[in-house]
Design an enzyme around this catalytic site. Structure first.
Site, PDB file in Angstrom:
ATOM      1  NE  ARG A 193      -1.935  -1.770   3.296  1.00 42.40           N
ATOM      2  CZ  ARG A 193      -2.319  -2.114   4.512  1.00 42.40           C
ATOM      3  NH1 ARG A 193      -3.575  -1.961   4.866  1.00 42.40           N
ATOM      4  NH2 ARG A 193      -1.446  -2.603   5.376  1.00 42.40           N
ATOM      5  NE  ARG A 231      -3.838 -16.949   6.674  1.00 48.22           N
ATOM      6  CZ  ARG A 231      -2.672 -17.387   7.157  1.00 48.22           C
ATOM      7  NH1 ARG A 231      -1.805 -18.004   6.368  1.00 48.22           N
ATOM      8  NH2 ARG A 231      -2.372 -17.229   8.431  1.00 48.22           N
ATOM      9  CG  ASP A 279       1.997 -23.549   1.709  1.00 40.98           C
ATOM     10  OD1 ASP A 279       2.057 -24.796   1.791  1.00 40.98           O
ATOM     11  OD2 ASP A 279       2.065 -22.799   2.709  1.00 40.98           O
ATOM     12  CD  GLU A 287      -5.303 -23.440   3.630  1.00 42.59           C
ATOM     13  OE1 GLU A 287      -5.066 -23.662   4.831  1.00 42.59           O
ATOM     14  OE2 GLU A 287      -4.600 -22.713   2.928  1.00 42.59           O
ATOM     15  CG  HIS A 308      -1.408 -23.582   5.277  1.00 43.79           C
ATOM     16  ND1 HIS A 308      -2.522 -22.810   5.469  1.00 43.79           N
ATOM     17  CD2 HIS A 308      -0.380 -22.886   5.829  1.00 43.79           C
ATOM     18  CE1 HIS A 308      -2.199 -21.694   6.107  1.00 43.79           C
ATOM     19  NE2 HIS A 308      -0.892 -21.722   6.332  1.00 43.79           N
TER      20      HIS A 308
HETATM   21  P1  NAP Z   1       3.898  -8.429   7.332  1.00 46.36           P
HETATM   22  O1  NAP Z   1       5.301  -8.261   7.782  1.00 46.36           O
HETATM   23  O2  NAP Z   1       2.811  -7.719   8.055  1.00 46.36           O
HETATM   24  O3  NAP Z   1       3.836  -8.041   5.788  1.00 46.36           O
HETATM   25  C1  NAP Z   1       2.651  -7.887   5.084  1.00 46.36           C
HETATM   26  C2  NAP Z   1       2.963  -7.159   3.777  1.00 46.36           C
HETATM   27  O4  NAP Z   1       1.754  -7.085   3.027  1.00 46.36           O
HETATM   28  C3  NAP Z   1       3.476  -5.751   3.962  1.00 46.36           C
HETATM   29  O5  NAP Z   1       4.471  -5.488   3.010  1.00 46.36           O
HETATM   30  C4  NAP Z   1       2.253  -4.873   3.708  1.00 46.36           C
HETATM   31  O6  NAP Z   1       2.653  -3.608   3.227  1.00 46.36           O
HETATM   32  C5  NAP Z   1       1.536  -5.713   2.635  1.00 46.36           C
HETATM   33  N1  NAP Z   1       0.109  -5.473   2.577  1.00 46.36           N
HETATM   34  C6  NAP Z   1      -0.800  -5.561   3.581  1.00 46.36           C
HETATM   35  N2  NAP Z   1      -2.037  -5.253   3.127  1.00 46.36           N
HETATM   36  C7  NAP Z   1      -1.891  -4.959   1.813  1.00 46.36           C
HETATM   37  C8  NAP Z   1      -2.792  -4.545   0.800  1.00 46.36           C
HETATM   38  N3  NAP Z   1      -4.094  -4.386   1.040  1.00 46.36           N
HETATM   39  N4  NAP Z   1      -2.308  -4.315  -0.434  1.00 46.36           N
HETATM   40  C9  NAP Z   1      -0.993  -4.467  -0.701  1.00 46.36           C
HETATM   41  N5  NAP Z   1      -0.081  -4.861   0.222  1.00 46.36           N
HETATM   42  C10 NAP Z   1      -0.533  -5.097   1.460  1.00 46.36           C
HETATM   43  O7  NAP Z   1       3.457  -9.966   7.349  1.00 46.36           O
HETATM   44  P2  NAP Z   1       4.382 -11.250   7.134  1.00 46.36           P
HETATM   45  O8  NAP Z   1       4.950 -11.667   8.426  1.00 46.36           O
HETATM   46  O9  NAP Z   1       5.298 -11.025   5.983  1.00 46.36           O
HETATM   47  O10 NAP Z   1       3.243 -12.322   6.737  1.00 46.36           O
HETATM   48  C11 NAP Z   1       2.390 -12.083   5.654  1.00 46.36           C
HETATM   49  C12 NAP Z   1       1.265 -13.099   5.604  1.00 46.36           C
HETATM   50  O11 NAP Z   1       1.749 -14.348   5.135  1.00 46.36           O
HETATM   51  C13 NAP Z   1       0.619 -13.450   6.945  1.00 46.36           C
HETATM   52  O12 NAP Z   1      -0.344 -12.496   7.330  1.00 46.36           O
HETATM   53  C14 NAP Z   1       0.005 -14.809   6.656  1.00 46.36           C
HETATM   54  O13 NAP Z   1      -1.320 -14.643   6.198  1.00 46.36           O
HETATM   55  C15 NAP Z   1       0.869 -15.377   5.536  1.00 46.36           C
HETATM   56  N6  NAP Z   1       1.653 -16.535   5.988  1.00 46.36           N
HETATM   57  C16 NAP Z   1       1.450 -17.742   5.423  1.00 46.36           C
HETATM   58  C17 NAP Z   1       2.186 -18.819   5.844  1.00 46.36           C
HETATM   59  C18 NAP Z   1       1.995 -20.161   5.260  1.00 46.36           C
HETATM   60  O14 NAP Z   1       2.132 -21.145   5.990  1.00 46.36           O
HETATM   61  N7  NAP Z   1       1.700 -20.287   3.986  1.00 46.36           N
HETATM   62  C19 NAP Z   1       3.138 -18.667   6.852  1.00 46.36           C
HETATM   63  C20 NAP Z   1       3.337 -17.421   7.390  1.00 46.36           C
HETATM   64  C21 NAP Z   1       2.589 -16.345   6.945  1.00 46.36           C
HETATM   65  P3  NAP Z   1       1.745  -2.289   3.423  1.00 46.36           P
HETATM   66  O15 NAP Z   1       1.289  -2.309   4.850  1.00 46.36           O
HETATM   67  O16 NAP Z   1       2.632  -1.149   3.060  1.00 46.36           O
HETATM   68  O17 NAP Z   1       0.617  -2.438   2.470  1.00 46.36           O
HETATM   69  C1  8YV Z   2       0.856 -22.011   9.897  1.00 48.92           C
HETATM   70  C2  8YV Z   2       0.638 -19.618   8.903  1.00 48.92           C
HETATM   71  O1  8YV Z   2       0.128 -22.780   9.017  1.00 48.92           O
HETATM   72  O2  8YV Z   2       1.859 -18.295  10.419  1.00 48.92           O
HETATM   73  C3  8YV Z   2       0.920 -18.341   9.622  1.00 48.92           C
HETATM   74  O3  8YV Z   2       0.201 -17.350   9.384  1.00 48.92           O
HETATM   75  O4  8YV Z   2      -0.218 -19.678   8.077  1.00 48.92           O
HETATM   76  C4  8YV Z   2       1.463 -20.842   9.160  1.00 48.92           C
HETATM   77  O5  8YV Z   2       2.664 -20.545   9.744  1.00 48.92           O
HETATM   78  C5  8YV Z   2       0.078 -21.705  11.099  1.00 48.92           C
HETATM   79  O6  8YV Z   2       0.788 -20.981  11.986  1.00 48.92           O
HETATM   80  C6  8YV Z   2      -0.480 -22.964  11.765  1.00 48.92           C
HETATM   81  O7  8YV Z   2      -0.007 -23.107  13.063  1.00 48.92           O
END
Ligand code: NAP
Ligand code: 8YV
Length: 319
Positions: A173, A230, A254, A259, A277
């Site tokens: 953003r 997500r 992933d 899910e 995931h």
């Molecule tokens: P983070 O540090 O909060 O980073 C989120 C990023 O997304 C920031 O760069 C933010 O920038 C951007 N963002 C947020 N809302 C946005 C929007 N509407 N449009 C464009 N950009 C946007 O979070 P993180 O620790 O990197 O984690 C990110 C996400 O990954 C988590 O919330 C989780 O859902 C997912 N995740 C998935 C797994 C998995 O197992 N697959 C594991 C861990 C995390 P701005 O605020 O400047 O927009």
């Molecule tokens: C895991 C995640 O699947 O951290 C997140 O946001 O999606 C993943 O790390 C989750 O934490 C399940 O314990």
């Protein structure tokens, strides 16, 4: 002094119980829900919840002080309601950055080079029987990679991609200070500029199905979508249609919209790589996440301050 009662709303990370067993009175959420806790509901001071905890659930627990999420994404936990009740929410940022970034890169390579299918070729005895595996239609070489999200994990993904000599740009953003990658103020302009899109944004109202037919078409027939954020962010019907029409090359996923359901059609493409995931799912990382859950509770009950509160519940010391 009785041990604080902690409600485990689901079993996702087996190390959590191990980390909490000695210091807390652990209760499992009854299948019938929080209301089935009866008199014990009033004892509960903390909840461990991933994937959601509603206002109604919070209100069934009159003495709830803290909700700790064993993940970095805390979507589905009603942050406004928690704040109105003075309930803290914590999550597990940073400790999983490397694992998730590694997974994103692995998924990207798997998708462009079809390594799952190549390995299956060997395991099925087809190399010996039928000869060499087919050439992969895609390569990582020369790709323009766009990161949708450049936060804690996005930055680690970008850092890992640099040695691959791909061109990196991003959309968030607001532009990130101190970052040299090209910034795009909209997802549409990022998608127009790249052929590979990696999604690592949180699940919010703003990110719902933003990766739609137009974005996928902009990536083009050589285009690859990788999603480790997500499933909520991708319109899966549009994704399937784009893959069928060949307006998108492939996808590595992933995470999914509903899910553990994965649309059957997605599994019919050999240019699609799917994982259940598992981005953070190594023993080491899940242990670290469980430890951070325990550290948050310990710090809360001992000092009235959590270690890693989410930004929506700004820290105010209890004592
Ligand atoms: P983070 O540090 O909060 O980073 C989120 C990023 O997304 C920031 O760069 C933010 O920038 C951007 N963002 C947020 N809302 C946005 C929007 N509407 N449009 C464009 N950009 C946007 O979070 P993180 O620790 O990197 O984690 C990110 C996400 O990954 C988590 O919330 C989780 O859902 C997912 N995740 C998935 C797994 C998995 O197992 N697959 C594991 C861990 C995390 P701005 O605020 O400047 O927009
Ligand atoms: C895991 C995640 O699947 O951290 C997140 O946001 O999606 C993943 O790390 C989750 O934490 C399940 O314990």
């Amino acid at each position: 002094m009785p041990k604080p009662a902690v409600l485990l709303s689901q079993k996702l990370n087996k190390f959590i119980e191990e980390a909490l067993a000695d210091d807390y009175d652990l209760l499992d959420l009854p299948e019938e829900g929080v209301n089935a806790l009866g008199a014990r509901a009033a004892d509960i001071r903390a909840v461990i919840a991933f994937g959601g905890f509603s206002a109604e659930q919070m209100d069934a627990l009159p003495n709830l002080e803290i909700i700790t999420c064993p993940g970095v994404g805390y979507d589905g936990i009603d942050t406004d309601h928690a704040a109105s009740r003075g309930i803290f929410i914590t999550h597990t940022p940073n400790v999983l950055n490397d694992e998730v970034a590694d997974t994103a890169v692995a998924l990207l390579l798997n998708t462009v080079r079809q390594f799952y299918f190549a390995e299956k070729w060997v395991r099925d005895g087809r190399w010996e029987r039928d000869g060499a595996f087919e050439l992969s239609p895609f390569t990582l070489k020369g790709r323009k990679v766009g990161l949708y999200g450049l936060g804690r994990i996005g930055e680690e993904i970008a850092a890992r991609l640099e040695p691959f000599k791909v061109e990196i740009s991003y959309h968030t953003r607001s532009p990130k200070k101190g970052v040299a990658y090209a910034y795009h103020p909209t997802l549409a302009s990022l998608a127009e500029a790249v052929d590979t899109l990696i999604c690592i944004v949180p699940k919010t109202d703003e990110t719902h199905k933003t990766i739609n037919a137009d974005i996928l078409k902009a990536l083009g027939p050589n285009g690859i979508l990788i999603n480790v954020g997500r499933g909520w962010t991708v319109d899966e019907d549009d994704l399937i249609a784009a893959l069928e029409a060949g307006t998108l090359g492939g996808a590595g996923l992933d995470v999914f919209y509903d899910e553990p359901h994965v649309p059957e059609k997605l599994l019919t493409f050999d240019t699609v790589s799917v994982l259940p995931h598992v981005a953070s799912a190594s023993v080491a990382t899940r242990r670290a996440m469980a430890q951070l859950v325990a550290d948050n509770l310990k710090s809360w009950f001992a000092e009235g301050r959590p270690v890693t509160p989410v930004p929506e519940t700004p820290f105010t010391p209890k004592v």
